[in-house]
Design an enzyme around this catalytic site. Structure first.
Site, PDB file in Angstrom:
ATOM      1  N   ARG A 157      -5.529  -2.036   8.348  1.00 38.63           N
ATOM      2  CA  ARG A 157      -5.040  -3.251   9.167  1.00 38.63           C
ATOM      3  C   ARG A 157      -5.275  -4.189  10.653  1.00 38.63           C
ATOM      4  O   ARG A 157      -6.507  -4.014  11.033  1.00 38.63           O
ATOM      5  CB  ARG A 157      -3.926  -3.430   8.346  1.00 38.63           C
ATOM      6  N   GLY A 198       0.738  -0.799  -0.175  1.00 35.85           N
ATOM      7  CA  GLY A 198       0.148  -0.020   0.050  1.00 35.85           C
ATOM      8  C   GLY A 198       0.807   1.183  -0.092  1.00 35.85           C
ATOM      9  O   GLY A 198       1.067   1.237   0.625  1.00 35.85           O
ATOM     10  N   ASP A 220       2.952   0.015  12.135  1.00 37.30           N
ATOM     11  CA  ASP A 220       2.945  -1.850  12.475  1.00 37.30           C
ATOM     12  C   ASP A 220       4.249  -2.214  12.551  1.00 37.30           C
ATOM     13  O   ASP A 220       3.753  -3.997  12.262  1.00 37.30           O
ATOM     14  CB  ASP A 220       1.507  -2.083  12.010  1.00 37.30           C
ATOM     15  N   THR A 233       4.382   2.889   5.848  1.00 37.72           N
ATOM     16  CA  THR A 233       3.096   2.480   5.632  1.00 37.72           C
ATOM     17  C   THR A 233       2.554   3.490   6.695  1.00 37.72           C
ATOM     18  O   THR A 233       2.382   3.856   7.499  1.00 37.72           O
ATOM     19  CB  THR A 233       2.856   0.824   5.689  1.00 37.72           C
ATOM     20  N   ARG A 255       1.260  -5.681  -5.081  1.00 42.34           N
ATOM     21  CA  ARG A 255       1.559  -6.313  -4.342  1.00 42.34           C
ATOM     22  C   ARG A 255       1.563  -7.758  -5.470  1.00 42.34           C
ATOM     23  O   ARG A 255       0.834  -8.286  -6.033  1.00 42.34           O
ATOM     24  CB  ARG A 255       0.582  -6.621  -3.275  1.00 42.34           C
ATOM     25  N   ASP A 303       5.400  -4.566   6.589  1.00 43.16           N
ATOM     26  CA  ASP A 303       5.824  -6.303   6.153  1.00 43.16           C
ATOM     27  C   ASP A 303       6.005  -7.183   5.055  1.00 43.16           C
ATOM     28  O   ASP A 303       7.079  -7.736   5.213  1.00 43.16           O
ATOM     29  CB  ASP A 303       5.329  -6.613   7.689  1.00 43.16           C
ATOM     30  N   ASP A 335       0.206   2.459   8.531  1.00 41.16           N
ATOM     31  CA  ASP A 335      -0.477   2.087   9.432  1.00 41.16           C
ATOM     32  C   ASP A 335       0.592   1.890  11.190  1.00 41.16           C
ATOM     33  O   ASP A 335      -0.113   1.621  12.019  1.00 41.16           O
ATOM     34  CB  ASP A 335      -0.823  -0.013   9.682  1.00 41.16           C
TER      35      ASP A 335
HETATM   36  O1  F6P Z   1      -1.184  -1.122   4.702  1.00 37.58           O
HETATM   37  C1  F6P Z   1      -2.194  -0.389   4.468  1.00 37.58           C
HETATM   38  C2  F6P Z   1      -3.103  -0.289   4.281  1.00 37.58           C
HETATM   39  O2  F6P Z   1      -3.806   1.240   3.798  1.00 37.58           O
HETATM   40  C3  F6P Z   1      -4.259  -0.138   5.449  1.00 37.58           C
HETATM   41  O3  F6P Z   1      -4.321   0.277   5.811  1.00 37.58           O
HETATM   42  C4  F6P Z   1      -5.410  -1.718   4.818  1.00 37.58           C
HETATM   43  O4  F6P Z   1      -6.476  -2.476   5.463  1.00 37.58           O
HETATM   44  C5  F6P Z   1      -5.038  -2.117   3.350  1.00 37.58           C
HETATM   45  O5  F6P Z   1      -3.931  -1.574   3.029  1.00 37.58           O
HETATM   46  C6  F6P Z   1      -5.884  -1.321   1.936  1.00 37.58           C
HETATM   47  O6  F6P Z   1      -5.044  -1.871   0.863  1.00 37.58           O
HETATM   48  P1  F6P Z   1      -5.811  -2.078  -0.606  1.00 37.58           P
HETATM   49  O7  F6P Z   1      -4.971  -1.075  -0.524  1.00 37.58           O
HETATM   50  O8  F6P Z   1      -5.425  -2.830  -1.000  1.00 37.58           O
HETATM   51  O9  F6P Z   1      -6.972  -1.736  -0.382  1.00 37.58           O
END
Ligand code: F6P
Length: 328
Positions: free
Chosen positions: A176, A16, A134, A130, A77, A108, A132
């Site tokens: 997340r 992300g 995290d 990120t 990803r 991660d 998050d």
């Molecule tokens: O890890 C960053 C994040 O924005 C999280 O907060 C969220 O759960 C996820 O990515 C959303 O992913 P995507 O952009 O694939 O919907």
């Protein structure tokens, strides 16, 4: 033995996106130039390494991107990188492009990929980015401050209309599996209650009584912040309706939290991290994540870094409860 001179490195953003990734790319490319190292931008994360999808990052490419949200290198990803075959292709690209190392900017998932690649002999350095926050090895991850400020700005706006209509607002924020974003934002907006995955929900105590106490103290509108990892804001809104007869309005902030210009903190941290990642390569060190610790920077070996955990500061949860229960 004489240290091998690094001539060319790659840099990629993966997972992300987060505000400040461009500032990190810029710092990596410019620090490389400073050390006389060529810098290749790998596009679309690990998938770009498989597909040999790259651009040369020269001075022009890194101009005017310090304050830009998103990532000029795109991100993805990659399922294919999870396979042995995919990783072999990525190693071939590194050989073909003559890369002496790769700087991987992300979370991660990105670092798991970095570890696999380093096991195949490609020197890698990681930079935590990120929204998050995290990543266990680093106090701070690029993008967290910007995302918090975006969410705070949105919730302040929601508060204006909730206050006018004397309503209850339930807002879902990202994060997340972690509650860092929700708790920070909740404190900063003066939420009535914050639900985080790290705290097992006691609906009566954590939501109903918090709203009742605020009401008894004179509050006529209520703000409940829900971390996405703690459940659905829609469900929480329905439960509030059933328990208290309120008619909550639910807002899922979603991807808006990942956009926008990075804050000063994110630009500055990203710049330091990018610098130290390349400096490590230039000085012959690889295989680590660049982490913030007590205001400074440390290098943590990737495998060790991936095993580290960071805990939500539960004292902040108690602070929020205490302050919210006496009303807005
Ligand atoms: O890890 C960053 C994040 O924005 C999280 O907060 C969220 O759960 C996820 O990515 C959303 O992913 P995507 O952009 O694939 O919907």
């Amino acid at each position: 033995m004489e240290q091998r001179k690094i001539k060319r490195i790659g840099v990629l953003t993966s997972g992300g996106d987060s505000p400040g990734m461009n500032a990190a790319v810029r710092a990596v490319a410019r620090t490389a130039m400073f050390y006389g190292i060529e810098c290749v931008g790998i596009r679309r994360g690990w998938q770009g390494l498989i597909n040999s999808d790259f651009i040369i990052l020269n001075g022009d490419m890194t101009r005017h991107i310090l304050g830009r949200g998103g990532t000029i290198l795109y991100t993805a990803r990659s399922e294919e990188f999870m396979t042995e075959k995919g990783r072999e292709k990525a190693v071939s690209t590194c050989k073909m492009l003559g890369l002496d190392g790769v700087v991987a900017i992300g979370g991660d998932g990105t670092f798991k990929g970095a570890l696999e690649l380093s096991r195949l002999g490609v020197p890698v350095m990681g930079i935590p980015a990120t929204i998050d926050n995290d990543i266990g090895c680093s106090n701070y991850t690029i993008g967290f401050d910007s995302a918090c400020n975006t969410a705070i700005d949105c919730i302040d706006k929601l508060r204006d209309t909730m206050q006018s209509h004397e309503r209850c607002s339930v807002v879902e924020v990202m994060g997340r599996h972690a509650g860092f974003l929700a708790l920070y934002v909740g404190i900063a907006v003066g939420a009535t209650s914050v639900l985080v995955p790290e705290h097992e929900l006691d609906f009566q105590k954590d939501v109903v009584e918090q709203i009742q106490n605020a009401r008894l103290a004179g509050a006529t509108h209520f703000m409940v912040v829900v971390a996405e990892g703690a459940g659905s804001a829609i469900d929480i809104g329905e439960r509030i309706h059933e328990a208290l007869g309120l008619d909550p309005r639910v807002t899922v902030l979603g991807h808006i939290q990942r956009g926008g210009a990075p804050t000063g903190r994110d630009r500055e941290t990203a710049t330091r991290m990018g610098y130290y990642a390349v400096k490590a390569f230039a000085e012959g060190r690889t295989g680590s994540i660049i982490c913030t610790r007590e205001g400074g920077i440390v290098e943590v070996p990737i495998e060790e870094a991936l095993a580290m955990q960071k805990h939500l500061q539960m004292d902040r949860y108690e602070i929020l409860r205490a302050i919210a229960s006496v009303g807005h």
